[in-house]
Design a protein around this motif. Structure first.
Motif, PDB file in Angstrom:
ATOM      1  N   LEU A   9       0.835  -1.207   0.000  1.00  0.00           N
ATOM      2  CA  LEU A   9       0.000   0.000   0.000  1.00  0.00           C
ATOM      3  C   LEU A   9       0.868   1.254   0.000  1.00  0.00           C
ATOM      4  O   LEU A   9       0.584   2.226  -0.693  1.00  0.00           O
ATOM      5  N   LEU A  10       1.922   1.217   0.792  1.00  0.00           N
ATOM      6  CA  LEU A  10       2.823   2.371   0.901  1.00  0.00           C
ATOM      7  C   LEU A  10       3.397   2.744  -0.467  1.00  0.00           C
ATOM      8  O   LEU A  10       3.532   3.924  -0.801  1.00  0.00           O
ATOM      9  N   ILE A  11       3.737   1.732  -1.247  1.00  0.00           N
ATOM     10  CA  ILE A  11       4.301   2.003  -2.574  1.00  0.00           C
ATOM     11  C   ILE A  11       3.194   2.344  -3.568  1.00  0.00           C
ATOM     12  O   ILE A  11       3.364   3.190  -4.445  1.00  0.00           O
ATOM     13  N   ALA A  12       2.037   1.674  -3.402  1.00  0.00           N
ATOM     14  CA  ALA A  12       1.001   1.755  -4.437  1.00  0.00           C
ATOM     15  C   ALA A  12       0.119   2.994  -4.317  1.00  0.00           C
ATOM     16  O   ALA A  12      -0.343   3.527  -5.321  1.00  0.00           O
ATOM     17  N   ILE A  13      -0.124   3.475  -3.103  1.00  0.00           N
ATOM     18  CA  ILE A  13      -1.053   4.604  -2.950  1.00  0.00           C
ATOM     19  C   ILE A  13      -0.570   5.833  -3.734  1.00  0.00           C
ATOM     20  O   ILE A  13      -1.344   6.384  -4.523  1.00  0.00           O
ATOM     21  N   PRO A  38       8.534   4.803  -7.477  1.00  0.00           N
ATOM     22  CA  PRO A  38       8.872   3.633  -6.645  1.00  0.00           C
ATOM     23  C   PRO A  38       8.176   2.359  -7.117  1.00  0.00           C
ATOM     24  O   PRO A  38       8.819   1.301  -7.221  1.00  0.00           O
ATOM     25  N   ALA A  39       6.890   2.457  -7.427  1.00  0.00           N
ATOM     26  CA  ALA A  39       6.154   1.275  -7.884  1.00  0.00           C
ATOM     27  C   ALA A  39       6.753   0.742  -9.175  1.00  0.00           C
ATOM     28  O   ALA A  39       6.989  -0.462  -9.322  1.00  0.00           O
ATOM     29  N   VAL A  40       7.003   1.636 -10.128  1.00  0.00           N
ATOM     30  CA  VAL A  40       7.576   1.205 -11.402  1.00  0.00           C
ATOM     31  C   VAL A  40       8.968   0.611 -11.177  1.00  0.00           C
ATOM     32  O   VAL A  40       9.301  -0.436 -11.724  1.00  0.00           O
TER      33      VAL A  40
END
Lengths: 276, 291
Positions: free
Chosen positions: A87-91, B16-18
């Motif tokens: 969640l921390l990365i995705a939000i 970060p996600a990528v």
């Protein structure tokens, strides 16, 4: 007349639906019953088994083997930990894609989804070697990392479909009224985003709890979650039906209850928003 | 001007996600490809070097390979047939009004939340065991010596039953959701025009559900191509190669036989297979993004 026909029809539908529902649910019901019997009674014929006295023996025995709670706790750490980090990365990512969509946003979303299509068996070899060389085999940190990566695409996607439903005009109205970014996020957006984040969290904990490829391959004992603990019953010693039933009931009950609560969100999450 | 600024912020929030997904995709994939062309057997550490297509040749000509491919296909198609057809019928049934609808829905949904190792062990022991299992007891009650030895006589079929039990709820839930978004007035109009139940189903309900059915089939295929835990705790791929599938053969080659190179070659084959399915799934989901 018409009403009488439809009442009879609904009764027949009801009987049929209840029968099928109970047949599908039967294996779960059966292990609940078996878990409250003694080992000797658990292998008896169904009618004799049902008449046998009820007991908590199996639960006591599974708990006595102190490792049950270790595995339960590992499951909690792995599923909740990987979900929170995810969640921390995705939000922020889902947020940016929903509110500041660019030309590439769609491609980016599709690409993220494509990483989910990689079969675990395809990357088993390198993952196993990486884990071995970095001393991550049988550690909670390693498993949390892998499960975060596996479920990150689903988390981003689910959040994205929820965030997209928050009307952008609200933001503009806030800005007109002179709210700064901090207030905008704190008082307007956060309350609207919370339900979506909560259902994403729920679904993801369920998926991580039941993941049974990496949790089986990358753990041995210290970091083994319930999936692996239960798997150890595949080559048991002596009578074990009641114990296996009790361990199973304890392993699936929390997630079954969570799952029942989140059945609506489940569809959206599992189909990547394709069916709502 | 403001957009310029917010675009930069957006990029920062997405990176970060990528980043982690990029690493997750590239590193193991590159390593699998690399190993698949190397001689790398943990039992013979001195034999190293470029192997050319040898690993692929060994994997494809392994006596277990044909069985693994056949079993993978039978497993995927068998479970798909049961869950899709069963799911459509169940969804139609649960969409009708009756007493206790909500509870029946919960009952039908439940198996989806059971972890694979629990489901497999419960079916193996409490139901399919020819002596002490539920079906065995029933057979004995009718005078048989022992019940049908599911895992010995029909191992692949048994695995299909277990997996289908877990995925039928998924198909049902998604098809039911799709069904409930159907416009009731359309059905009523067709009814008034004299369309029978069958033609209403074929011409109105089924077309409405096509997308959901496609999505169910594709998503399940992705997961079914990598069924592993159910086989590990029940049949271990046997007897012989009777219930061996592709992921399990990769596991056997790389972990049990210690042949990293050959396992990696099998992994590449599994990835190619999954990507063929993924291509169609992505197209089906991508269409939805337009609207």
């Amino acid at each position: 007349m018409a009403r009488a026909v439809s009442a009879r029809r609904s009764l027949l539908t009801g009987i049929l639906a209840w029968t099928i529902g109970l047949v599908i649910f039967f294996p779960i019901l059966w292990i609940v019953v078996l878990s409250f019997k003694s080992e000797g009674d658990a292998i008896a014929a169904p009618l004799a088994m049902l008449r046998a006295p009820w007991t908590f023996e199996a639960y006591a025995e599974v708990q006595e083997r102190s490792d049950y709670f270790k595995h339960f706790w590992n499951s909690v750490v792995i599923s909740v930990g990987s979900t929170l980090i995810g969640l921390l990365i995705a939000i922020p990512a889902a947020w940016a894609m929903a509110f500041v969509p660019g030309r590439r946003t769609k491609d980016l979303l599709m690409w993220m989804l494509s990483t989910k299509m990689m079969p675990a068996a395809g990357v088993l070899v390198p993952m196993y070697l990486i884990f071995r060389d970095f001393g991550l085999l049988d550690t909670l940190a390693g498993l949390v990392g892998v499960l975060t990566l596996i479920n990150l695409p689903i988390i981003v996607w689910m959040l994205y479909t929820y965030f997209k439903e928050i009307p952008g005009e609200i933001l503009e109205a806030c800005r007109m009224d002179g709210a700064d970014l901090k207030r905008e996020i704190l008082y307007i957006l956060a309350p609207m985003a919370v339900p979506g984040i909560a259902s994403t969290l729920l679904l993801n904990v369920i998926l991580a709890w039941n993941e049974a490829f990496w949790t089986l391959r990358l753990t041995a004992s210290d970091a083994a979650p319930l999936t692996a603990f239960i798997a150890s019953y595949s080559s048991p010693e002596g009578l074990f039906y009641a114990k296996l039933s009790a361990a199973s009931v304890m392993a699936i009950a929390p997630i079954l209850i969570l799952g029942w609560f989140s059945q609506k969100q489940l569809v959206r999450g599992l189909t990547f928003g394709a069916v709502k | 001007m403001a957009t310029q600024h917010s675009r930069a912020a957006a990029r920062l929030m997405i990176s970060p996600a990528v980043g982690v997904l990029l690493i997750w995709m590239i590193v193991p994939l590159a390593m699998t490809l690399w190993f698949s062309f190397q001689q790398y057997n943990l039992l013979y550490p001195d034999r190293t070097g470029f192997a050319g297509w040898d690993n692929y040749r060994y994997f494809v000509t392994d006596f277990r390979f044909g069985a693994a491919i056949r079993n993978t296909l039978v497993l995927v198609l068998g479970v798909l047939a049961i869950t899709t057809i069963g799911g459509i019928l169940l969804a139609l049934l649960l969409d009708q009004p009756f007493r206790g609808q909500g509870i029946v829905r919960l009952l039908v949904l439940a198996p989806f939340f059971v972890m694979p190792t629990v489901s497999a062990l419960v079916w193996k022991n409490m139901f399919m065991n020819p002596v002490n299992g539920f079906f065995g007891h029933i057979a004995q009650a009718f005078g048989a010596q022992a019940g049908f030895d599911f895992l010995g006589q029909a191992p692949l079929m048994s695995v299909i039953i277990m997996v289908a039990w877990q995925w039928l709820p998924f198909a049902t839930l998604i098809l039911l959701t799709a069904l409930q978004s159907l416009d009731r007035e359309q059905i009523e109009a067709a009814e008034m025009d004299g369309a029978g139940a069958w033609s209403r189903f074929v011409y109105i309900v089924l077309p409405h559900m096509t997308r959901a059915i496609t999505v169910v089939i594709l998503i399940q295929t992705i997961f079914l191509l990598s069924v592993y835990a159910e086989i590990l705790v029940t049949t271990n791929g046997g007897p012989g190669t009777a219930s061996l599938n592709l992921p399990f053969l990769v596991y056997l080659a790389s972990i049990v036989d210690n042949d990293v190179g050959m396992g990696a070659a099998g992994g590449v084959i599994a990835i190619i297979l999954a990507n063929i399915v993924a291509f169609f799934l992505m197209r089906a989901i991508g269409k939805n993004l337009e609207t």
